[in-house]
Write a protein that holds these residues in place. Structure first.
Motif, mmCIF file in Angstrom:
data_model
loop_
_atom_site.group_PDB
_atom_site.id
_atom_site.type_symbol
_atom_site.label_atom_id
_atom_site.label_comp_id
_atom_site.label_asym_id
_atom_site.label_seq_id
_atom_site.Cartn_x
_atom_site.Cartn_y
_atom_site.Cartn_z
ATOM 1 N N ILE A 33 0.831 -1.196 0.000
ATOM 2 C CA ILE A 33 0.000 0.000 0.000
ATOM 3 C C ILE A 33 0.871 1.253 0.000
ATOM 4 O O ILE A 33 0.678 2.163 -0.797
ATOM 5 N N ASP A 34 1.842 1.287 0.905
ATOM 6 C CA ASP A 34 2.770 2.417 0.950
ATOM 7 C C ASP A 34 4.030 1.970 1.685
ATOM 8 O O ASP A 34 3.955 1.480 2.807
ATOM 9 N N SER A 35 5.165 2.138 1.048
ATOM 10 C CA SER A 35 6.431 1.647 1.594
ATOM 11 C C SER A 35 7.173 2.699 2.411
ATOM 12 O O SER A 35 8.290 2.460 2.845
ATOM 13 N N HIS A 36 6.550 3.844 2.647
ATOM 14 C CA HIS A 36 7.246 4.945 3.314
ATOM 15 C C HIS A 36 7.082 4.942 4.839
ATOM 16 O O HIS A 36 7.659 5.791 5.513
ATOM 17 N N THR A 110 -16.629 9.609 12.536
ATOM 18 C CA THR A 110 -17.990 10.070 12.276
ATOM 19 C C THR A 110 -18.078 10.879 10.988
ATOM 20 O O THR A 110 -19.149 11.319 10.599
ATOM 21 N N LYS A 111 -16.943 11.098 10.341
ATOM 22 C CA LYS A 111 -16.944 11.750 9.030
ATOM 23 C C LYS A 111 -15.957 11.017 8.128
ATOM 24 O O LYS A 111 -15.092 10.268 8.605
ATOM 25 N N ASN A 112 -16.066 11.213 6.832
ATOM 26 C CA ASN A 112 -15.212 10.505 5.882
ATOM 27 C C ASN A 112 -13.736 10.808 6.129
ATOM 28 O O ASN A 112 -13.369 11.917 6.515
ATOM 29 N N MET A 113 -12.895 9.800 5.905
ATOM 30 C CA MET A 113 -11.459 9.942 6.127
ATOM 31 C C MET A 113 -10.756 10.288 4.820
ATOM 32 O O MET A 113 -10.955 9.621 3.799
ATOM 33 N N ASP A 114 -9.941 11.327 4.862
ATOM 34 C CA ASP A 114 -9.199 11.786 3.686
ATOM 35 C C ASP A 114 -7.921 10.959 3.545
ATOM 36 O O ASP A 114 -7.065 10.972 4.430
ATOM 37 N N LEU A 115 -7.797 10.239 2.435
ATOM 38 C CA LEU A 115 -6.639 9.380 2.199
ATOM 39 C C LEU A 115 -5.650 9.983 1.195
ATOM 40 O O LEU A 115 -4.818 9.278 0.643
ATOM 41 N N ARG A 116 -5.720 11.303 0.983
ATOM 42 C CA ARG A 116 -4.822 11.925 0.012
ATOM 43 C C ARG A 116 -3.354 11.850 0.411
ATOM 44 O O ARG A 116 -2.475 12.029 -0.426
ATOM 45 N N PHE A 117 -3.086 11.574 1.695
ATOM 46 C CA PHE A 117 -1.694 11.438 2.105
ATOM 47 C C PHE A 117 -1.022 10.240 1.437
ATOM 48 O O PHE A 117 0.207 10.140 1.404
#
Length: 273
Positions: A33-36, A110-117
């Motif tokens: 998913i992410d190697s960092h 309780t609100k959508n999670m931002d996955l832009r990171f």
């Protein structure tokens, strides 16, 4: 919405191992998913009692976990508890009717999670994240916990411990048979903490785990990442490093905006946000 599991990456997405007659380890390869983030595997645990099963964390949700565990739990009732509110532990909540999390971590879900990171990563799932516009939702029912609950599974009792540090509402679980599930509160390798200011509170949480461990002849730790069945001696080593942190020089990782203290068994990562 969450990603569905009808895609080419789902066949071998989870590695499932039967550790004991009543305990399964489910591993998700986080490096895919992410190697960092200095993390190889996320550990999800399935505990099977005589009439009820308990799932500790739901992974990223990139592939639906529910079809993988259904043949194991069969007709058992299912309780789902999140160790904390980070996406690699709660992302699969969407696929289940009801999940539980400590009340101090409850609000973030309780609100959508931002996955832009995740957008700069070399992730093989980037195309799927783009399809959901990097937004993960938690539309189903969630129940807040206080951190002192007991769940009877039938011949197995699961106890909740409140262990803030990694997040304000981090919790651990333990069985009366001596298994302690530490979530991201403790593990070998990368340990993420919000700042050095919470070290004292974090050490209190680590000592809570040690105090629970004294109840058992041969306690074993089952962390939320990497190696499992660890000795509590590692917690003593970690506390020692935390108490001596000022004598070490950190390195800076600009990608995750953190300072890192790199030791043999631990990589202590403090956010600079």
């Amino acid at each position: 919405m969450a990603l569905n599991n009808s895609n080419s990456i789902d066949k071998d997405w989870y590695i499932i191992k039967k550790i004991k007659p009543y305990l399964y380890l489910i591993q998700e390869n986080f490096e895919k998913i992410d190697s960092h983030y200095y993390t190889s595997f996320t550990n999800i645990y399935l505990i099977i009692g005589s009439h009820t099963a308990l799932l500790f964390d739901t992974g990223t949700g990139i592939v639906n976990l529910e079809p993988y565990i259904k043949p194991i739990i069969k007709n058992h009732e299912l309780i789902i508890i999140n160790s904390h509110n980070h996406f690699d532990h709660v992302g699969g909540n969407y696929f289940f009717e009801e999940t539980m999390i400590h009340r101090l971590d409850f609000k973030k879900l309780t609100k959508n999670m931002d996955l832009r990171f995740l957008s700069p990563s070399n992730s093989i799932v980037k195309n799927y994240l783009e399809k959901i516009n990097y937004e993960l939702s938690f539309a189903n029912s969630m129940v807040p916990l206080n951190g002192d609950e007991i769940f009877e599974l039938g011949a197995l009792r699961v106890n909740v411990i409140y262990t803030p540090g990694h997040t304000p509402g981090s919790i651990c679980l333990y069985l009366d048979t001596g298994e302690i599930f530490t979530g991201d509160t403790f593990q070998l390798g990368a340990i993420f903490l919000p700042s050095t200011e919470i070290i004292d509170d974090y050490i209190i949480s680590l000592n809570k785990i040690l105090n629970i461990a004294t109840k058992f002849v041969n306690p074993k730790l089952y962390p939320g990442h990497e190696k499992i069945e660890l000795s509590t001696n590692y917690i003593h080593k970690l506390i020692q490093k935390l108490n001596q942190l000022e004598i070490y020089d950190p390195i800076i990782d600009n990608y995750i905006n953190s300072k890192i203290y790199d030791f043999i068994d631990f990589k202590l990562i403090f956010s600079m946000d």
